[in-house]
Write a protein that holds these residues in place. Structure first.
Motif, PDB file in Angstrom:
ATOM      1  N   LYS A  10       0.812  -1.213   0.000  1.00 22.50           N
ATOM      2  CA  LYS A  10       0.000   0.000   0.000  1.00 22.50           C
ATOM      3  C   LYS A  10       0.851   1.272   0.000  1.00 22.50           C
ATOM      4  O   LYS A  10       1.854   1.357   0.696  1.00 22.50           O
ATOM      5  CB  LYS A  10      -0.907   0.001   1.225  1.00 22.50           C
ATOM      6  CG  LYS A  10      -1.920  -1.149   1.245  1.00 22.50           C
ATOM      7  CD  LYS A  10      -2.762  -1.114   2.512  1.00 22.50           C
ATOM      8  CE  LYS A  10      -3.746  -2.288   2.543  1.00 22.50           C
ATOM      9  NZ  LYS A  10      -4.549  -2.291   3.791  1.00 22.50           N
ATOM     10  N   GLY A  11       0.439   2.213  -0.816  1.00 22.64           N
ATOM     11  CA  GLY A  11       1.116   3.502  -0.861  1.00 22.64           C
ATOM     12  C   GLY A  11       2.213   3.595  -1.889  1.00 22.64           C
ATOM     13  O   GLY A  11       2.679   4.690  -2.218  1.00 22.64           O
ATOM     14  N   LEU A  12       2.639   2.454  -2.419  1.00 24.58           N
ATOM     15  CA  LEU A  12       3.746   2.467  -3.371  1.00 24.58           C
ATOM     16  C   LEU A  12       3.191   2.436  -4.793  1.00 24.58           C
ATOM     17  O   LEU A  12       3.370   1.484  -5.542  1.00 24.58           O
ATOM     18  CB  LEU A  12       4.671   1.267  -3.123  1.00 24.58           C
ATOM     19  CG  LEU A  12       6.134   1.413  -3.610  1.00 24.58           C
ATOM     20  CD1 LEU A  12       6.759   2.672  -3.065  1.00 24.58           C
ATOM     21  CD2 LEU A  12       6.939   0.201  -3.186  1.00 24.58           C
ATOM     22  N   LYS A  35      15.847   6.359   3.614  1.00 24.17           N
ATOM     23  CA  LYS A  35      15.575   6.777   2.238  1.00 24.17           C
ATOM     24  C   LYS A  35      14.093   7.071   2.056  1.00 24.17           C
ATOM     25  O   LYS A  35      13.713   8.109   1.480  1.00 24.17           O
ATOM     26  CB  LYS A  35      16.030   5.672   1.283  1.00 24.17           C
ATOM     27  CG  LYS A  35      15.437   5.697  -0.120  1.00 24.17           C
ATOM     28  CD  LYS A  35      15.963   6.828  -0.979  1.00 24.17           C
ATOM     29  CE  LYS A  35      15.407   6.696  -2.407  1.00 24.17           C
ATOM     30  NZ  LYS A  35      15.804   7.837  -3.256  1.00 24.17           N
ATOM     31  N   TYR A  36      13.248   6.163   2.542  1.00 25.43           N
ATOM     32  CA  TYR A  36      11.804   6.357   2.426  1.00 25.43           C
ATOM     33  C   TYR A  36      11.357   7.609   3.188  1.00 25.43           C
ATOM     34  O   TYR A  36      10.561   8.406   2.693  1.00 25.43           O
ATOM     35  CB  TYR A  36      11.063   5.131   2.961  1.00 25.43           C
ATOM     36  CG  TYR A  36      11.032   3.958   2.004  1.00 25.43           C
ATOM     37  CD1 TYR A  36      10.061   3.877   1.016  1.00 25.43           C
ATOM     38  CD2 TYR A  36      11.968   2.937   2.092  1.00 25.43           C
ATOM     39  CE1 TYR A  36      10.024   2.803   0.132  1.00 25.43           C
ATOM     40  CE2 TYR A  36      11.946   1.856   1.211  1.00 25.43           C
ATOM     41  CZ  TYR A  36      10.975   1.795   0.232  1.00 25.43           C
ATOM     42  OH  TYR A  36      10.935   0.745  -0.650  1.00 25.43           O
ATOM     43  N   LYS A  43       5.909  10.193   8.417  1.00 23.44           N
ATOM     44  CA  LYS A  43       4.729   9.347   8.557  1.00 23.44           C
ATOM     45  C   LYS A  43       4.541   8.418   7.343  1.00 23.44           C
ATOM     46  O   LYS A  43       4.421   7.200   7.492  1.00 23.44           O
ATOM     47  CB  LYS A  43       3.490  10.214   8.750  1.00 23.44           C
ATOM     48  CG  LYS A  43       2.224   9.405   9.012  1.00 23.44           C
ATOM     49  CD  LYS A  43       1.043  10.328   9.281  1.00 23.44           C
ATOM     50  CE  LYS A  43      -0.225   9.520   9.550  1.00 23.44           C
ATOM     51  NZ  LYS A  43      -1.400  10.414   9.816  1.00 23.44           N
ATOM     52  N   THR A  44       4.529   9.001   6.143  1.00 19.34           N
ATOM     53  CA  THR A  44       4.306   8.213   4.920  1.00 19.34           C
ATOM     54  C   THR A  44       5.470   7.272   4.652  1.00 19.34           C
ATOM     55  O   THR A  44       5.284   6.098   4.316  1.00 19.34           O
ATOM     56  CB  THR A  44       4.121   9.137   3.703  1.00 19.34           C
ATOM     57  OG1 THR A  44       2.988   9.993   3.926  1.00 19.34           O
ATOM     58  CG2 THR A  44       3.900   8.336   2.433  1.00 19.34           C
ATOM     59  N   GLU A  50       7.330  -0.086   6.244  1.00 21.25           N
ATOM     60  CA  GLU A  50       6.790  -1.220   6.983  1.00 21.25           C
ATOM     61  C   GLU A  50       6.006  -2.155   6.056  1.00 21.25           C
ATOM     62  O   GLU A  50       6.021  -3.381   6.223  1.00 21.25           O
ATOM     63  CB  GLU A  50       5.897  -0.729   8.122  1.00 21.25           C
ATOM     64  CG  GLU A  50       6.684  -0.036   9.234  1.00 21.25           C
ATOM     65  CD  GLU A  50       5.798   0.594  10.294  1.00 21.25           C
ATOM     66  OE1 GLU A  50       4.563   0.674  10.063  1.00 21.25           O
ATOM     67  OE2 GLU A  50       6.320   1.013  11.348  1.00 21.25           O
ATOM     68  N   GLU A  51       5.311  -1.579   5.072  1.00 23.42           N
ATOM     69  CA  GLU A  51       4.588  -2.381   4.080  1.00 23.42           C
ATOM     70  C   GLU A  51       5.572  -3.215   3.258  1.00 23.42           C
ATOM     71  O   GLU A  51       5.323  -4.392   2.968  1.00 23.42           O
ATOM     72  CB  GLU A  51       3.787  -1.465   3.140  1.00 23.42           C
ATOM     73  CG  GLU A  51       2.584  -0.805   3.768  1.00 23.42           C
ATOM     74  CD  GLU A  51       1.384  -1.733   3.834  1.00 23.42           C
ATOM     75  OE1 GLU A  51       1.360  -2.727   3.101  1.00 23.42           O
ATOM     76  OE2 GLU A  51       0.473  -1.457   4.637  1.00 23.42           O
TER      77      GLU A  51
END
Length: 216
Positions: A10-12, A35-36, A43-44, A50-51
């Protein structure tokens, strides 16, 4: 995009991938949490990282589907994952046992050979959670004939049922279509002589299953 969608990371999405500057699947897993967070915010970035970490537990069927191999979609991926314990066991025999067609088999084996190094760089264990040792009904991986008494079965009927669930077609007599002869006793027989004269492998049931990498 296909990879992240199948693995449900999710989110990627497309814009996020562009923002992170990723050019390959390997980049997704090689990138650190820093890096993320740096590129996407605390937060994002933390949530997507973690995903990504969670996706590493995906089993073989899901990973194969995610790799976008031609002709290897969800159904084919589940079929081959049901026939092997690990990606290293995938070969022509395993594909046949799984019931894959010639095109799907060729595409899968060619892709795996071409991308062998890239596969090892990914963080998956490539183990199957749906391995069953059984095949799809109607799939025939080899024609076999039985002669003489068997060591682990009370009667031939039980042996035939056992072999059939793995995709072996058991015939009453030998013919030009016979691939293997099952013989588990020393004494000679007409079927055994025929197999010797026609260069047909003579095996025990255990040896036959080992040849086709069938384990229980």
């Amino acid at each position: 995009m296909h990879f992240t969608k199948v693995l449900k990371i999710k989110g990627l999405g497309e814009k996020t991938i562009e923002r992170l500057g990723f050019a390959s699947i390997k980049d997704i897993y090689d990138s650190s949490k820093e890096k993320y967070v740096h590129d996407l915010g605390d937060k994002t970035g933390t949530k997507i990282f973690e995903e990504v970490e969670s996706s590493k537990s995906a089993d073989l069927a899901l990973v194969l589907q995610a790799l976008n191999i031609p002709s290897i979609g969800e159904t084919a991926s589940k079929k081959i994952a049901g026939a092997v314990k690990h990606i290293d066991e995938i070969d022509e025999t395993a594909c046949k046992r799984a019931g894959l067609g010639n095109v799907a088999t060729g595409n899968l084996l060619t892709w795996l050979e071409t991308n062998a190094i890239k596969i090892k760089e990914l963080p998956f264990n490539f183990e199957s959670e749906c391995f069953t040792s059984t095949v799809n009904p109607g799939t025939v991986i080899a024609n076999v004939c039985i002669t003489g008494k068997l060591n682990e079965f009370k009667n031939r009927s039980d042996a035939i049922k056992h072999l059939s669930k793995f995709g072996f077609k058991v015939t009453e007599s030998t013919s030009s279509k016979t691939n293997f002869l099952i013989c588990e006793e020393e004494r000679s027989s007409s079927k055994k002589e025929w197999a010797i004269n026609n260069n047909i492998p003579i095996l025990t049931i255990k040896e036959l299953k080992e040849r086709f990498k069938i384990y229980e």
